[in-house]
Design a protein around this motif. Sequence first.
Motif, mmCIF file in Angstrom:
data_model
loop_
_atom_site.group_PDB
_atom_site.id
_atom_site.type_symbol
_atom_site.label_atom_id
_atom_site.label_comp_id
_atom_site.label_asym_id
_atom_site.label_seq_id
_atom_site.Cartn_x
_atom_site.Cartn_y
_atom_site.Cartn_z
ATOM 1 N N LEU A 207 0.828 -1.207 0.000
ATOM 2 C CA LEU A 207 0.000 0.000 0.000
ATOM 3 C C LEU A 207 0.864 1.259 0.000
ATOM 4 N N LYS A 208 1.910 1.265 0.811
ATOM 5 C CA LYS A 208 2.798 2.439 0.865
ATOM 6 C C LYS A 208 3.472 2.697 -0.478
ATOM 7 N N GLU A 209 3.831 1.616 -1.187
ATOM 8 C CA GLU A 209 4.453 1.763 -2.507
ATOM 9 C C GLU A 209 3.469 2.381 -3.502
ATOM 10 N N LEU A 210 2.200 2.000 -3.395
ATOM 11 C CA LEU A 210 1.187 2.552 -4.297
ATOM 12 C C LEU A 210 0.900 4.017 -3.985
ATOM 13 N N VAL A 211 0.845 4.351 -2.721
ATOM 14 C CA VAL A 211 0.637 5.749 -2.326
ATOM 15 C C VAL A 211 1.819 6.603 -2.794
ATOM 16 N N LYS A 212 3.007 6.026 -2.750
ATOM 17 C CA LYS A 212 4.204 6.713 -3.240
ATOM 18 C C LYS A 212 4.074 7.035 -4.727
ATOM 19 N N ARG A 213 3.495 6.109 -5.494
ATOM 20 C CA ARG A 213 3.285 6.345 -6.930
ATOM 21 C C ARG A 213 2.236 7.435 -7.153
ATOM 22 N N TRP A 214 1.225 7.488 -6.283
ATOM 23 C CA TRP A 214 0.234 8.568 -6.383
ATOM 24 C C TRP A 214 0.892 9.923 -6.111
ATOM 25 N N LYS A 216 3.869 10.654 -6.811
ATOM 26 C CA LYS A 216 4.646 10.957 -8.024
ATOM 27 C C LYS A 216 3.752 11.606 -9.082
ATOM 28 N N ILE A 217 2.519 11.116 -9.199
ATOM 29 C CA ILE A 217 1.571 11.737 -10.133
ATOM 30 C C ILE A 217 1.333 13.186 -9.734
ATOM 31 N N HIS A 218 1.095 13.413 -8.432
ATOM 32 C CA HIS A 218 0.865 14.774 -7.926
ATOM 33 C C HIS A 218 2.045 15.686 -8.248
ATOM 34 N N LYS A 219 3.243 15.186 -8.034
ATOM 35 C CA LYS A 219 4.444 15.983 -8.287
ATOM 36 C C LYS A 219 4.608 16.296 -9.773
ATOM 37 N N ASN A 220 4.403 15.299 -10.632
ATOM 38 C CA ASN A 220 4.614 15.486 -12.070
ATOM 39 C C ASN A 220 3.532 16.322 -12.731
ATOM 40 N N LEU A 221 2.368 16.430 -12.084
ATOM 41 C CA LEU A 221 1.298 17.256 -12.644
ATOM 42 C C LEU A 221 1.578 18.743 -12.498
ATOM 43 N N ASN A 222 2.387 19.105 -11.543
ATOM 44 C CA ASN A 222 2.667 20.525 -11.279
ATOM 45 C C ASN A 222 3.310 21.177 -12.506
ATOM 46 N N GLY A 223 2.546 22.069 -13.156
ATOM 47 C CA GLY A 223 3.059 22.780 -14.328
ATOM 48 C C GLY A 223 3.112 21.944 -15.594
ATOM 49 N N ALA A 224 2.529 20.744 -15.583
ATOM 50 C CA ALA A 224 2.601 19.855 -16.751
ATOM 51 C C ALA A 224 1.787 20.402 -17.912
ATOM 52 N N LYS A 225 2.229 20.066 -19.108
ATOM 53 C CA LYS A 225 1.522 20.430 -20.335
ATOM 54 C C LYS A 225 0.810 19.196 -20.885
ATOM 55 N N PRO A 226 -0.254 19.387 -21.681
ATOM 56 C CA PRO A 226 -0.969 18.249 -22.261
ATOM 57 C C PRO A 226 -0.052 17.329 -23.065
ATOM 58 N N ALA A 227 -0.411 16.055 -23.085
ATOM 59 C CA ALA A 227 0.336 14.973 -23.753
ATOM 60 C C ALA A 227 1.596 14.594 -22.984
ATOM 61 N N THR A 228 1.667 14.959 -21.683
ATOM 62 C CA THR A 228 2.785 14.561 -20.830
ATOM 63 C C THR A 228 2.434 13.276 -20.093
ATOM 64 N N ARG A 229 3.364 12.325 -20.127
ATOM 65 C CA ARG A 229 3.160 11.095 -19.346
ATOM 66 C C ARG A 229 3.588 11.390 -17.910
ATOM 67 N N VAL A 230 2.643 11.378 -16.990
ATOM 68 C CA VAL A 230 2.948 11.737 -15.606
ATOM 69 C C VAL A 230 3.294 10.515 -14.762
ATOM 70 N N LEU A 231 2.956 9.326 -15.256
ATOM 71 C CA LEU A 231 3.344 8.094 -14.562
ATOM 72 C C LEU A 231 3.371 6.954 -15.565
ATOM 73 N N GLY A 232 4.516 6.272 -15.624
ATOM 74 C CA GLY A 232 4.653 5.136 -16.516
ATOM 75 C C GLY A 232 4.431 3.832 -15.763
ATOM 76 N N GLU A 233 3.865 2.857 -16.462
ATOM 77 C CA GLU A 233 3.697 1.526 -15.871
ATOM 78 C C GLU A 233 5.083 0.920 -15.661
#
Length: 518
Positions: A207-214, A216-233
Amino acid sequence: MDNELVISATSNEEVRIALLGDGKLLELHKETPGSNEFSVGDVYLGKVRKLAVGLNAAFVHVGHEKDGFLHYFDLGPQFLTHNNYTKRCVEGKQNTAALSAFRKEKDIDKSGKIDEVLKQGYDILVQVVKEPISTKGPRLTTEITLAGRYLVLVPFSDRISMSKNIRKNGEKERLKRLLESIVPKGFGVIVRTVAEDKKVAQLDADLKELVKRWRKIHKNLNGAKPATRVLGELNKSSSILRDVMNASFTSIKVDNEEMANEIRDYIKIISPEKESIVKYYKGKASLFESVGIEKQIKQSFGRNVTMKSGAYLVIEHTEALHVVDVNSGNTAKSKDDQETNALRVNLESAEEVARQLRLRDMGGIIVIDFIDLQKSENRRKLHNKMRECMADDKAKHHVLAPSKFGLIQITRQRVRPQMTIKTAEACPSCNGTGEVQASVLIIDEMERNMTAMMDKFPDASITLEVHPFLEAFLKKGYPSVNMKWLVKFKKRYKIKAATSYTFLEYHFFDHDRNELTL
């Protein structure tokens, strides 16, 4: 069944991953490191390009040449909350990834219209649920889910759902009590089948690993432009291990030391008791060649697939569906009566069809024309056998009972392009042109190149890899071509067969299997 994973990563161009069951090839995957491929599970910040009100869907730009398809039903009931969170993250107003204090909006109408909640030009967070196939772009959803070993994290939810395959008495209640005490507020989880009997420490770590990935999404969204991959599988090998790793795994072989160490570290996290099964392969022959995978690939792909008994399948592909025809072949000479012979061939074919569906990753509608059976009890046996063989397939599927025409229809989830490998080779004389061109003999050409290699790399231990037919020709007779070369060059070298090569293909390698070129 003993499962074995074989990963070949010596080439810089691609990583090949084979899953074997009792030595038989079950799945084959290819991955190109550093490519911009769209994988199931990837999360993107997309832009709504166009609304298709008639389809009740939107086309979303995520960087692919074809816009992704987002249906209204894939928005999810909490779309407004989800979209508000995304907007605040992009603008830098959402300071934390936590959802405990985030205000929820009301659910959208289940039977609503796409233009009531989306407008052209909107930026939205989407996840790939189906990879681009043929002329179609990726299929998308805004209901983000993050898959782990034991749990699937669902943001903006408060539900704890259980896999229907957890059937042990009291286990669902035990897991629910454990998770209610550790799941952060604002998140829901789906408990996977492999979580059965697992301790709270294992579930908490996942669970902690999954929350960590969430986060990462929050961090990568900051200032992101469309068509940006914010989290890769996860990469293909790790995702396979995450989804199919169980007690039946007996070996994981990798021919790249760095990747072997990475996989060993990952195994420590998801299944520490299995760390010792990861082996780094140091052999001279290619890994796929040494364990017989190359030969199985040649045998398993193609229009016709022959089975041990002599029966064979004919597999045809169309845009709408796949058709498999079962033929008795040499088994027709059996002394058994027609019904017994047909049942035996059909049961064997059911196993091979199930393997072919996984191996080629065939999806959509599959129609199988089995040999006609007259007795209803035999048709039931065939249907049960087909369902039993498909039970290990992780893709969602449904097997219908035989129709009155003897056809069995299967629907199988299609989330990525079908695996296709050409098993036919161009004519070595004309290269498929239909015209024979004058050329030097291949043996003379190899001899000249061998001479040049000896001069350019005098200290190298040279290995010449060729097609098995060429190897046999070079070594046959007395004196053989190989013996003549040994006398001429006055230096030892090796000739090895490679079944993956085309008829006249050959390459030179040194002691460390680095290819030598002039």
